[in-house]
Each structure stands twice: as C-alpha cells, then as structure tokens.
Enzyme design. Structure first.
Site, PDB file in Angstrom:
ATOM      1  N   LEU B  64     -20.419  39.809   1.577  1.00  0.00           N
ATOM      2  CA  LEU B  64     -21.871  39.967   1.640  1.00  0.00           C
ATOM      3  C   LEU B  64     -22.477  38.873   2.531  1.00  0.00           C
ATOM      4  CD1 LEU B  64     -23.269  40.767  -1.924  1.00  0.00           C
ATOM      5  CD2 LEU B  64     -24.430  41.253   0.210  1.00  0.00           C
ATOM      6  N   PRO B  65     -22.208  38.922   3.822  1.00  0.00           N
ATOM      7  CA  PRO B  65     -22.798  37.904   4.710  1.00  0.00           C
ATOM      8  C   PRO B  65     -24.326  38.035   4.674  1.00  0.00           C
ATOM      9  CG  PRO B  65     -21.111  39.212   5.849  1.00  0.00           C
ATOM     10  CD  PRO B  65     -21.408  39.906   4.558  1.00  0.00           C
ATOM     11  N   HIS B  66     -25.025  36.900   4.703  1.00  0.00           N
ATOM     12  CA  HIS B  66     -26.484  36.984   4.655  1.00  0.00           C
ATOM     13  C   HIS B  66     -27.124  35.814   5.373  1.00  0.00           C
ATOM     14  CE1 HIS B  66     -25.008  35.014   0.961  1.00  0.00           C
ATOM     15  NE2 HIS B  66     -25.994  34.175   1.172  1.00  0.00           N
ATOM     16  N   ALA B  67     -28.355  36.029   5.811  1.00  0.00           N
ATOM     17  CA  ALA B  67     -29.081  34.982   6.522  1.00  0.00           C
ATOM     18  C   ALA B  67     -30.563  35.297   6.498  1.00  0.00           C
ATOM     19  CB  ALA B  67     -28.602  34.895   7.977  1.00  0.00           C
ATOM     20  N   LEU B 102     -26.886  41.224   4.766  1.00  0.00           N
ATOM     21  CA  LEU B 102     -28.274  41.184   4.304  1.00  0.00           C
ATOM     22  C   LEU B 102     -29.087  40.201   5.145  1.00  0.00           C
ATOM     23  CD1 LEU B 102     -29.814  42.454   1.813  1.00  0.00           C
ATOM     24  CD2 LEU B 102     -29.666  40.162   0.861  1.00  0.00           C
TER      25      LEU B 102
END
Lengths: 111, 154
Positions: B64-67, B102
C-alpha cells in the site's frame, strides 16, 4: 520496564504480527524515538479497542470503545484523526490479529 | 470512506509487467500523470521517499504505497496487479503483486488515515485478494474493487 525507542517497538509489532499470522500496518508515522504509539486493534471484521503506549512504556486503553458489530467506528476514527492533528509525533498502527490487546502486552513485557 | 470513490476505471491496471522495485515507482508516477493529471516525477519521488522510511508491503503479496501530494483535489487511488510478483522488502519477505497506491492532498489528515485503513482491510481479506489476482483485465479488476464496496455497504 525498559523503554524501547518507538520505531523499534513498531518494527517489532509489524514483524511479530506477521509471524503470528496477523497483519499490522503503519497508518501514520510518528517520531522514531519518543513518539507515543496508538494501536487500533481489530480481529478481522470486528473492531477492537484503541490501545496506547505512553511515554513510560506502559500500554493502556484510550478513546471511544469499540462498537459491537460495525466494521468501522466513526468515533474511533475521529478520535485518531483528532489526536494525530495535535500530535504529529504520534504513531498510528492498525493491528489485525486474534486477541490484539494480549498480543501487545506480550510483545514488550520482556523489556 | 469507500474505495470506489478513490479509483477510476482508468487508474486500475491488470497484468502489468514490471520486473523490479526500482522500476515500479516511475510506473506509479506515469499512471498518476495520465489519469489524475499530476506531475508523474513528483508522485514517484514522494512515494519512494515514504518507502525509504519502511516498506509498505504489509504481507501476503500486497503493498500500500502512499504519499501526500501538493495540489491534489481529494484522496485518490491507483490499483496495479502485476503479472509476476517482485521483491518489495515486505514485512514477511514475500514478493508483491498487488499494489494499492494511495495519494492524498497535503491537508487530508483524517481522510488519508481512513482511506489507508479501508484499503488495507479490503486487501487483507484473503478471498478478495484471490479474486483480484484472478482478474483477467482492467475492467474485471475495476468491477471487483467497486463490487466489494457494494458488498460492504449491504
């Protein structure tokens, strides 16, 4: 109880949960050393209590209690968002494992 | 917070061929650029920066990579199913083939947290993960992501 740096406790929780067949995920990163740690406990679809590691290393339930059957608790979500807003050093972890409070207690009880 | 408000048909991709962790971040940026009109290079860099702090691979082949991205109008998601899993330094050491990316506006504190929690709950459901892996094309993948929300709301 010896007080481990927050980052170390979080790493320990992520790996131990995985080994035990559960899931743990960092929802918000806090301060590596002194950040308090707020854990949203779940057991699959059942929400559990919010448990927080205080500055002295002890874990205690905090905030609104879990609803009986809903998948999510708006009260708990609001509480987490509010806490995070005033304290950017706070870690927020979602821990999905059978009997999460017991798992957390066992995690750091050895120091 | 439901996932079908986060993903668009165009931001969901099945059977993608990427062979390394290094190569997937530019791909995320490229997809965000095409579907959300964002600066792809900036998106890739922000995602990579978060990843350096600790892998978002939370186990069983899912990440779930997110920034947080400047100028974004709301919380948005990209979903990528790889043809072959890649090493992503996940917490359980297993290679990853399902990615929910996300992206949140800078000031989306509560919505960002809720979206992350929703996505993580959906993806760690084993039956759902199996169905997502089995999806043969973009449309099937998007249908699953939107159907799951209909099921949750029922």
């Amino acid at each position: 109880m010896t007080r481990l740096p927050s980052r170390l406790v979080v790493d320990l929780m992520l790996r131990s949960a995985t080994v035990a067949g559960g899931f743990a995920m960092v929802l918000a990163r806090g301060d590596d050393h002194g950040g308090a740690i707020l854990v949203q406990c779940r057991d699959r679809d059942r929400p559990g209590p919010l448990i927080e590691r205080h500055f002295d290393g002890r874990w205690q339930p905090v905030g609104p209690s879990a609803p009986n059957r809903d998948e999510t608790s708006a009260d708990q979500e609001d509480y987490i968002a509010r806490r995070r807003r005033v304290d950017p050093d706070l870690w927020v972890i979602e821990l999905d494992i059978a009997d999460a409070p017991q798992f957390i207690a066992a995690l750091t009880s050895g120091g | 917070m439901t996932l079908d408000t986060l993903v668009y048909p165009a931001s969901v991709r099945a059977k993608v061929t990427i062979d390394s962790k290094k190569a997937i971040f530019p791909y995320f940026g490229h997809l965000a650029g095409r579907t959300l009109g964002l600066d792809g290079g900036q998106v890739a860099e922000m995602l990579l920066e978060r990843e350096r702090l600790g892998s978002t691979g939370f186990g069983r082949g899912i990440a779930l990579p997110h920034a947080k991205i400047e100028g974004l109008g709301g919380v948005r998601g990209l979903f990528i199913q790889l043809l072959r899993p890649i090493d992503f330094s996940a917490v359980d050491g297993l290679p990853v083939d399902l990615f929910f990316v996300l992206l949140s506006p800078i000031d989306a504190g509560a919505d960002h947290l809720k979206a992350l929690a929703s996505a993580s709950r959906l993806l760690r459901n084993e039956a759902m993960a199996d169905r997502l892996r089995g999806a043969k094309n973009d449309e099937a993948l998007y249908a699953l992501l939107s159907d799951s929300e209909a099921r949750d709301a029922a």
